[in-house]
Design a protein around this motif. Structure first.
Motif, PDB file in Angstrom:
ATOM      1  N   ARG A  34      38.599  45.562  41.170  1.00 52.22           N
ATOM      2  CA  ARG A  34      38.646  46.861  40.661  1.00 52.22           C
ATOM      3  C   ARG A  34      39.505  47.117  39.342  1.00 52.22           C
ATOM      4  O   ARG A  34      39.291  48.055  38.584  1.00 52.22           O
ATOM      5  N   THR A  35      40.471  46.391  39.381  1.00 54.96           N
ATOM      6  CA  THR A  35      41.481  46.517  38.055  1.00 54.96           C
ATOM      7  C   THR A  35      40.725  45.997  36.890  1.00 54.96           C
ATOM      8  O   THR A  35      41.018  46.526  35.726  1.00 54.96           O
ATOM      9  N   THR A  36      39.986  44.858  36.986  1.00 55.92           N
ATOM     10  CA  THR A  36      39.239  44.496  35.665  1.00 55.92           C
ATOM     11  C   THR A  36      38.211  45.647  35.283  1.00 55.92           C
ATOM     12  O   THR A  36      38.325  45.910  34.207  1.00 55.92           O
ATOM     13  N   LEU A  37      37.555  46.115  36.269  1.00 53.89           N
ATOM     14  CA  LEU A  37      36.692  47.314  36.106  1.00 53.89           C
ATOM     15  C   LEU A  37      37.480  48.449  35.306  1.00 53.89           C
ATOM     16  O   LEU A  37      37.026  49.087  34.308  1.00 53.89           O
ATOM     17  N   SER A  38      38.437  48.832  35.973  1.00 52.67           N
ATOM     18  CA  SER A  38      39.325  49.647  35.243  1.00 52.67           C
ATOM     19  C   SER A  38      39.861  49.595  33.817  1.00 52.67           C
ATOM     20  O   SER A  38      39.696  50.404  32.871  1.00 52.67           O
ATOM     21  N   LYS A  39      40.211  48.324  33.616  1.00 51.44           N
ATOM     22  CA  LYS A  39      40.515  47.825  32.191  1.00 51.44           C
ATOM     23  C   LYS A  39      39.321  47.994  31.202  1.00 51.44           C
ATOM     24  O   LYS A  39      39.408  48.049  29.850  1.00 51.44           O
ATOM     25  N   LEU A  40      38.075  47.615  31.500  1.00 50.55           N
ATOM     26  CA  LEU A  40      36.791  47.462  30.768  1.00 50.55           C
ATOM     27  C   LEU A  40      36.682  49.153  30.522  1.00 50.55           C
ATOM     28  O   LEU A  40      35.837  49.380  29.581  1.00 50.55           O
ATOM     29  N   GLN A  41      37.036  50.130  31.249  1.00 48.31           N
ATOM     30  CA  GLN A  41      36.956  51.532  30.728  1.00 48.31           C
ATOM     31  C   GLN A  41      37.818  51.989  29.742  1.00 48.31           C
ATOM     32  O   GLN A  41      37.729  52.999  29.192  1.00 48.31           O
ATOM     33  N   ASN A  42      38.989  51.250  29.724  1.00 47.31           N
ATOM     34  CA  ASN A  42      39.956  51.465  28.662  1.00 47.31           C
ATOM     35  C   ASN A  42      39.300  51.385  27.084  1.00 47.31           C
ATOM     36  O   ASN A  42      38.648  50.459  26.556  1.00 47.31           O
ATOM     37  N   PRO A  43      39.423  52.608  26.362  1.00 38.03           N
ATOM     38  CA  PRO A  43      38.934  52.446  25.125  1.00 38.03           C
ATOM     39  C   PRO A  43      39.437  51.676  24.296  1.00 38.03           C
ATOM     40  O   PRO A  43      39.162  51.229  22.937  1.00 38.03           O
ATOM     41  N   ASN A  44      40.718  51.020  24.302  1.00 39.97           N
ATOM     42  CA  ASN A  44      41.325  49.994  23.502  1.00 39.97           C
ATOM     43  C   ASN A  44      40.784  48.734  23.659  1.00 39.97           C
ATOM     44  O   ASN A  44      41.078  47.584  22.972  1.00 39.97           O
ATOM     45  N   GLY A  45      39.526  48.365  24.291  1.00 41.30           N
ATOM     46  CA  GLY A  45      39.253  47.048  24.603  1.00 41.30           C
ATOM     47  C   GLY A  45      39.812  46.401  25.652  1.00 41.30           C
ATOM     48  O   GLY A  45      41.165  46.433  26.078  1.00 41.30           O
ATOM     49  N   TYR A  46      39.149  45.123  25.941  1.00 37.17           N
ATOM     50  CA  TYR A  46      39.374  44.442  27.053  1.00 37.17           C
ATOM     51  C   TYR A  46      38.649  43.100  26.914  1.00 37.17           C
ATOM     52  O   TYR A  46      37.511  42.992  26.531  1.00 37.17           O
ATOM     53  N   LYS A  47      39.313  41.897  27.224  1.00 33.63           N
ATOM     54  CA  LYS A  47      38.700  40.354  27.165  1.00 33.63           C
ATOM     55  C   LYS A  47      38.257  40.375  28.499  1.00 33.63           C
ATOM     56  O   LYS A  47      38.931  40.562  29.587  1.00 33.63           O
ATOM     57  N   THR A  48      36.926  40.033  28.650  1.00 28.38           N
ATOM     58  CA  THR A  48      36.373  39.683  30.182  1.00 28.38           C
ATOM     59  C   THR A  48      35.298  38.489  29.757  1.00 28.38           C
ATOM     60  O   THR A  48      35.122  37.778  28.668  1.00 28.38           O
ATOM     61  N   ASN A  49      34.948  37.913  30.712  1.00 34.10           N
ATOM     62  CA  ASN A  49      33.850  36.808  30.572  1.00 34.10           C
ATOM     63  C   ASN A  49      32.565  37.236  30.973  1.00 34.10           C
ATOM     64  O   ASN A  49      32.171  38.154  31.141  1.00 34.10           O
ATOM     65  N   THR A  50      31.729  36.131  30.386  1.00 33.55           N
ATOM     66  CA  THR A  50      30.388  36.570  30.470  1.00 33.55           C
ATOM     67  C   THR A  50      29.791  36.788  31.915  1.00 33.55           C
ATOM     68  O   THR A  50      28.663  37.232  32.179  1.00 33.55           O
ATOM     69  N   ASP A  51      30.617  35.941  32.776  1.00 32.00           N
ATOM     70  CA  ASP A  51      30.106  36.415  34.182  1.00 32.00           C
ATOM     71  C   ASP A  51      30.128  37.713  34.825  1.00 32.00           C
ATOM     72  O   ASP A  51      29.354  38.211  35.158  1.00 32.00           O
ATOM     73  N   ASN A  52      31.280  38.199  34.328  1.00 30.59           N
ATOM     74  CA  ASN A  52      31.447  39.793  34.509  1.00 30.59           C
ATOM     75  C   ASN A  52      30.340  40.404  33.922  1.00 30.59           C
ATOM     76  O   ASN A  52      29.826  41.483  34.323  1.00 30.59           O
ATOM     77  N   LEU A  53      30.020  40.247  32.672  1.00 28.31           N
ATOM     78  CA  LEU A  53      29.106  41.087  31.866  1.00 28.31           C
ATOM     79  C   LEU A  53      27.561  40.779  32.610  1.00 28.31           C
ATOM     80  O   LEU A  53      26.867  41.946  32.819  1.00 28.31           O
ATOM     81  N   ASP A  54      27.293  39.593  33.045  1.00 32.04           N
ATOM     82  CA  ASP A  54      25.986  39.527  33.793  1.00 32.04           C
ATOM     83  C   ASP A  54      25.893  40.124  35.151  1.00 32.04           C
ATOM     84  O   ASP A  54      24.992  40.809  35.407  1.00 32.04           O
ATOM     85  N   LYS A  55      27.221  40.264  35.667  1.00 30.30           N
ATOM     86  CA  LYS A  55      27.149  40.911  37.129  1.00 30.30           C
ATOM     87  C   LYS A  55      27.043  42.426  36.756  1.00 30.30           C
ATOM     88  O   LYS A  55      26.241  43.403  37.693  1.00 30.30           O
ATOM     89  N   LEU A  56      27.489  43.022  35.751  1.00 28.16           N
ATOM     90  CA  LEU A  56      27.345  44.395  35.598  1.00 28.16           C
ATOM     91  C   LEU A  56      26.030  44.783  35.107  1.00 28.16           C
ATOM     92  O   LEU A  56      25.375  45.787  35.283  1.00 28.16           O
ATOM     93  N   CYS A  57      25.375  44.045  34.079  1.00 27.68           N
ATOM     94  CA  CYS A  57      24.119  44.270  33.693  1.00 27.68           C
ATOM     95  C   CYS A  57      23.004  44.191  34.981  1.00 27.68           C
ATOM     96  O   CYS A  57      22.277  44.854  35.208  1.00 27.68           O
ATOM     97  N   ARG A  58      23.515  43.268  35.977  1.00 24.91           N
ATOM     98  CA  ARG A  58      22.429  43.315  37.006  1.00 24.91           C
ATOM     99  C   ARG A  58      22.773  44.421  37.760  1.00 24.91           C
ATOM    100  O   ARG A  58      21.710  45.219  38.332  1.00 24.91           O
ATOM    101  N   TYR A  59      24.024  44.898  38.027  1.00 28.35           N
ATOM    102  CA  TYR A  59      24.404  46.223  38.801  1.00 28.35           C
ATOM    103  C   TYR A  59      23.589  47.424  38.233  1.00 28.35           C
ATOM    104  O   TYR A  59      22.992  48.174  38.947  1.00 28.35           O
ATOM    105  N   PHE A  60      23.812  47.388  36.945  1.00 26.40           N
ATOM    106  CA  PHE A  60      23.511  48.803  36.303  1.00 26.40           C
ATOM    107  C   PHE A  60      21.862  48.503  35.676  1.00 26.40           C
ATOM    108  O   PHE A  60      21.525  49.621  35.192  1.00 26.40           O
TER     109      PHE A  60
END
Length: 75
Positions: A34-60
């Motif tokens: 949940r903390t990672t998701l919260s940071k991804l909402q931050n307009p200042n940007g956040y570094k994440t990995n491609t696995d998280n991006l894949d999971k979010l694309c699949r979810y949405f």
């Protein structure tokens, strides 16, 4: 800078489904903290990995370009 459009995707999904969707629900469905998701909402940007991006694309059920966009840094 890469800007994530997580807030926009959540709002769109809420409108489509006619209900409120919290970060905890997304965290449970994607196995992203949940903390990672919260940071991804931050307009200042956040570094994440491609696995998280894949999971979010699949979810949405969206393309990566729907989740993130490149913005030139202001001089």
């Amino acid at each position: 800078m890469i800007r994530f459009k997580l807030k926009e995707l959540i709002a769109l999904k809420e409108r489509e489904e006619g209900r409120r969707i919290g970060l905890q629900e997304i965290a449970d469905a994607t196995d992203i903290h949940r903390t990672t998701l919260s940071k991804l909402q931050n307009p200042n940007g956040y570094k994440t990995n491609t696995d998280n991006l894949d999971k979010l694309c699949r979810y949405f059920e969206c393309e990566l370009s729907d989740l993130a966009e490149y913005e030139k840094d202001c001089p």
